[in-house]
Design an enzyme around this catalytic site. Structure first.
Site, PDB file in Angstrom:
ATOM      1  N   HIS A   1       8.929   1.237   3.460  1.00 32.34           N
ATOM      2  CA  HIS A   1      10.127   1.151   4.535  1.00 32.34           C
ATOM      3  C   HIS A   1      10.591  -0.238   4.258  1.00 32.34           C
ATOM      4  O   HIS A   1      10.231  -0.510   3.517  1.00 32.34           O
ATOM      5  CB  HIS A   1       9.372   0.940   5.526  1.00 32.34           C
ATOM      6  CG  HIS A   1       8.696   0.003   5.856  1.00 32.34           C
ATOM      7  ND1 HIS A   1       8.944  -1.286   5.964  1.00 32.34           N
ATOM      8  CD2 HIS A   1       7.149   0.557   6.610  1.00 32.34           C
ATOM      9  CE1 HIS A   1       7.715  -1.428   6.735  1.00 32.34           C
ATOM     10  NE2 HIS A   1       6.602  -1.136   6.447  1.00 32.34           N
ATOM     11  N   GLU A   2      11.734  -0.447   5.087  1.00 32.14           N
ATOM     12  CA  GLU A   2      12.816  -1.197   4.881  1.00 32.14           C
ATOM     13  C   GLU A   2      12.436  -2.978   5.043  1.00 32.14           C
ATOM     14  O   GLU A   2      12.565  -4.375   4.287  1.00 32.14           O
ATOM     15  CB  GLU A   2      13.893  -1.656   6.222  1.00 32.14           C
ATOM     16  CG  GLU A   2      14.869  -0.880   5.391  1.00 32.14           C
ATOM     17  CD  GLU A   2      16.199  -1.829   4.313  1.00 32.14           C
ATOM     18  OE1 GLU A   2      15.568  -2.832   3.742  1.00 32.14           O
ATOM     19  OE2 GLU A   2      16.355  -0.872   3.386  1.00 32.14           O
ATOM     20  N   GLY A   3      11.020  -2.943   5.937  1.00 31.49           N
ATOM     21  CA  GLY A   3      10.215  -4.404   5.496  1.00 31.49           C
ATOM     22  C   GLY A   3       9.713  -4.388   4.342  1.00 31.49           C
ATOM     23  O   GLY A   3      10.249  -5.489   3.697  1.00 31.49           O
ATOM     24  N   HIS A   4       9.097  -3.594   3.308  1.00 34.62           N
ATOM     25  CA  HIS A   4       9.372  -3.898   1.808  1.00 34.62           C
ATOM     26  C   HIS A   4      10.773  -3.937   0.980  1.00 34.62           C
ATOM     27  O   HIS A   4      10.213  -4.520   0.470  1.00 34.62           O
ATOM     28  CB  HIS A   4       8.406  -2.399   1.311  1.00 34.62           C
ATOM     29  CG  HIS A   4       7.116  -2.427   1.655  1.00 34.62           C
ATOM     30  ND1 HIS A   4       6.768  -0.752   3.088  1.00 34.62           N
ATOM     31  CD2 HIS A   4       5.315  -2.627   2.325  1.00 34.62           C
ATOM     32  CE1 HIS A   4       5.654  -1.004   3.753  1.00 34.62           C
ATOM     33  NE2 HIS A   4       4.864  -1.515   3.157  1.00 34.62           N
TER      34      HIS A   4
ATOM     35  N   ASP B   1       2.062  -9.039   9.001  1.00 29.71           N
ATOM     36  CA  ASP B   1       0.804  -9.266   9.249  1.00 29.71           C
ATOM     37  C   ASP B   1       0.496 -10.560   8.921  1.00 29.71           C
ATOM     38  O   ASP B   1       0.369 -10.793   7.505  1.00 29.71           O
ATOM     39  CB  ASP B   1       0.675  -8.085   7.883  1.00 29.71           C
ATOM     40  CG  ASP B   1      -0.070  -6.762   7.755  1.00 29.71           C
ATOM     41  OD1 ASP B   1       0.141  -6.367   8.660  1.00 29.71           O
ATOM     42  OD2 ASP B   1       1.408  -6.515   7.078  1.00 29.71           O
TER      43      ASP B   1
ATOM     44  N   LEU C   1       9.038  -2.762  12.112  1.00 25.70           N
ATOM     45  CA  LEU C   1       9.249  -1.297  11.317  1.00 25.70           C
ATOM     46  C   LEU C   1       7.194  -1.655  10.312  1.00 25.70           C
ATOM     47  O   LEU C   1       6.794  -2.787  10.559  1.00 25.70           O
ATOM     48  CB  LEU C   1       9.234  -1.461  10.017  1.00 25.70           C
ATOM     49  CG  LEU C   1      11.514  -1.213   9.939  1.00 25.70           C
ATOM     50  CD1 LEU C   1      11.813  -1.300   8.727  1.00 25.70           C
ATOM     51  CD2 LEU C   1      10.775   0.271  11.691  1.00 25.70           C
TER      52      LEU C   1
ATOM     53  N   LYS D   1       5.425 -11.203   7.460  1.00 31.21           N
ATOM     54  CA  LYS D   1       5.027 -12.302   8.512  1.00 31.21           C
ATOM     55  C   LYS D   1       4.716 -10.710   9.772  1.00 31.21           C
ATOM     56  O   LYS D   1       4.196 -11.165  10.192  1.00 31.21           O
ATOM     57  CB  LYS D   1       6.520 -13.121   9.264  1.00 31.21           C
ATOM     58  CG  LYS D   1       6.543 -14.195   8.249  1.00 31.21           C
ATOM     59  CD  LYS D   1       6.981 -15.451   8.948  1.00 31.21           C
ATOM     60  CE  LYS D   1       8.082 -16.265   8.756  1.00 31.21           C
ATOM     61  NZ  LYS D   1       8.463 -17.180   9.212  1.00 31.21           N
TER      62      LYS D   1
ATOM     63  N   GLN E   1      -2.801 -11.964   7.933  1.00 26.78           N
ATOM     64  CA  GLN E   1      -3.048 -11.695   7.297  1.00 26.78           C
ATOM     65  C   GLN E   1      -2.796 -12.891   5.596  1.00 26.78           C
ATOM     66  O   GLN E   1      -3.332 -13.548   4.288  1.00 26.78           O
ATOM     67  CB  GLN E   1      -2.946 -10.604   6.175  1.00 26.78           C
ATOM     68  CG  GLN E   1      -2.676 -10.414   4.893  1.00 26.78           C
ATOM     69  CD  GLN E   1      -2.094  -8.898   4.671  1.00 26.78           C
ATOM     70  OE1 GLN E   1      -2.473  -7.365   4.478  1.00 26.78           O
ATOM     71  NE2 GLN E   1      -0.589  -8.525   3.825  1.00 26.78           N
TER      72      GLN E   1
ATOM     73  N   MET F   1       1.240  -1.449   0.053  1.00 24.74           N
ATOM     74  CA  MET F   1       0.400  -0.458  -0.360  1.00 24.74           C
ATOM     75  C   MET F   1       0.801   1.140   0.165  1.00 24.74           C
ATOM     76  O   MET F   1       0.205   2.344   0.356  1.00 24.74           O
ATOM     77  CB  MET F   1      -0.758  -0.124   1.309  1.00 24.74           C
ATOM     78  CG  MET F   1      -1.546  -1.239   1.427  1.00 24.74           C
ATOM     79  SD  MET F   1      -3.260  -1.043   2.225  1.00 24.74           S
ATOM     80  CE  MET F   1      -2.797  -0.495   3.620  1.00 24.74           C
TER      81      MET F   1
HETATM   82  O1  PAF Z   1       0.432  -6.043   3.621  1.00 20.98           O
HETATM   83  C1  PAF Z   1      -0.890  -4.349   3.067  1.00 20.98           C
HETATM   84  O2  PAF Z   1       0.230  -3.705   2.306  1.00 20.98           O
HETATM   85  C2  PAF Z   1      -1.864  -5.009   2.327  1.00 20.98           C
HETATM   86  O3  PAF Z   1      -2.999  -5.445   2.980  1.00 20.98           O
HETATM   87  C3  PAF Z   1      -1.659  -5.264   0.747  1.00 20.98           C
HETATM   88  C4  PAF Z   1      -1.406  -6.858   0.803  1.00 20.98           C
HETATM   89  C5  PAF Z   1      -1.628  -5.064   0.381  1.00 20.98           C
HETATM   90  C6  PAF Z   1      -3.355  -5.092   0.538  1.00 20.98           C
HETATM   91  O4  PAF Z   1      -4.037  -4.536   0.141  1.00 20.98           O
END
Ligand code: PAF
Length: 295
Positions: free
Chosen positions: A30-33, A163, A197, A161, A166, A26
């Site tokens: 940050h470093e996690g992404h 989330d 993060l 992980k 999710q 979304m």
């Molecule tokens: O974890 C997220 O950033 C969101 O829930 C995702 C998986 C991109 C879905 O909108």
């Protein structure tokens, strides 16, 4: 790096790609992404020696695709959809530095050109833990993730992980709907004081940011107790919730669960996860720690 905002253009761009690694986000990266992006590139790397051997083995050069889309379907009416941090320019600079090939940045209208009346019904666990205070959240997540997987058609997709619930629900969706994609979970990236993060950490005031590290201390304390042989999970959960509440935190839940099902653990279950959702001031934080007990 190409920035693409329509489904049609993306389909043309990806038409001949045979090895796509996809990181849905979304934004407000940050470093996690960025860690997920690095794993994505590594995951698809060719290891067969020559290019033709790689192609024969079906592992042509990996194409890393990142999507940035703040999905309205997964936000409740009183949640932070409109204020969620949107930092596209900064995100694209970071992604370019990480060697991403394509960034997909659809508008809400592009993702939902008509009212969405078809949804993914997630498993019942979606109503528990975070789902208990965020009704419909995981339905919105599962629906947009399925749409994105259908649009990008990757060989592998990566989720953090952090989330945990999710990731569990997405794995269930992919398995039960027979989606041809491998799901890979990336480890939670933490600040030096242990705070996981998250884009929402920036909502914290300076004092709250210092205090926020206490959540990780609580989780690591619980993990130590479990490793020392504590089997009274309710006692651990209540103790942790009380310690947080005593310092002014609002506790949604602290729970010891089975890693495999996220249900309450069976007796002698060895692979556990401690999950928590709490509010510090106006900011909702979630975190978790896996614990593997020896049999
Ligand atoms: O974890 C997220 O950033 C969101 O829930 C995702 C998986 C991109 C879905 O909108």
């Amino acid at each position: 790096m190409q920035i693409i905002s329509t489904v049609a253009e993306l389909r043309v761009r990806l038409h001949n790609e045979t090895n796509i690694a996809f990181v849905p986000t979304m934004g407000n990266l940050h470093e996690g992404h960025l860690d997920l992006v690095r794993i994505a590139r590594e995951h698809g790397k060719c290891t067969k020696g020559t290019q033709s051997a790689n192609q024969q083995a079906g592992c042509g050069v990996v194409c890393v695709v990142v999507s940035i889309f703040v999905n309205p379907l997964q936000f409740g009416p009183s949640e932070d959809f409109s204020t969620y941090p949107r930092t596209l320019e900064q995100d694209c600079t970071l992604l370019e530095q990480c060697g991403v090939d394509v960034v997909f940045v659809p508008s809400v209208n592009e993702m939902y050109p008509a009212q969405q009346t078809v949804f993914v019904e997630p498993p019942l666990i979606a109503n528990d833990l975070c789902g208990a205070s965020r009704p419909g959240h995981f339905r919105g997540v599962a629906t947009v993730v399925l749409k994105l997987l259908n649009i990008v058609q990757p060989q592998v997709a990566l989720f953090g992980k952090k989330d945990y619930q999710q990731l569990h629900i997405i794995r269930q969706m992919v398995a039960q709907l027979n989606l041809p994609v491998e799901i890979v979970g990336g480890e939670t990236v933490r600040a030096p004081d242990g705070l996981a993060l998250s884009s929402r950490n920036q909502y914290l005031s300076a004092t709250e940011r210092t205090e926020a590290a206490f959540l990780y201390q609580i989780l690591t304390g619980m993990r130590q107790d479990l490793l020392r042989g504590e089997t009274d999970f309710s006692k651990l959960e209540h103790g942790a919730a009380q310690a947080l509440a005593a310092r002014g935190w609002k506790v949604e839940y602290v729970a010891v669960r089975s890693q495999a099902s996220l249900a309450r653990p069976e007796e002698h279950e060895g692979n556990l996860v401690i999950l928590a959702a709490v509010r510090l001031g106006q900011t909702r934080l979630i975190d978790n720690l896996e614990v593997c007990l020896k049999g």
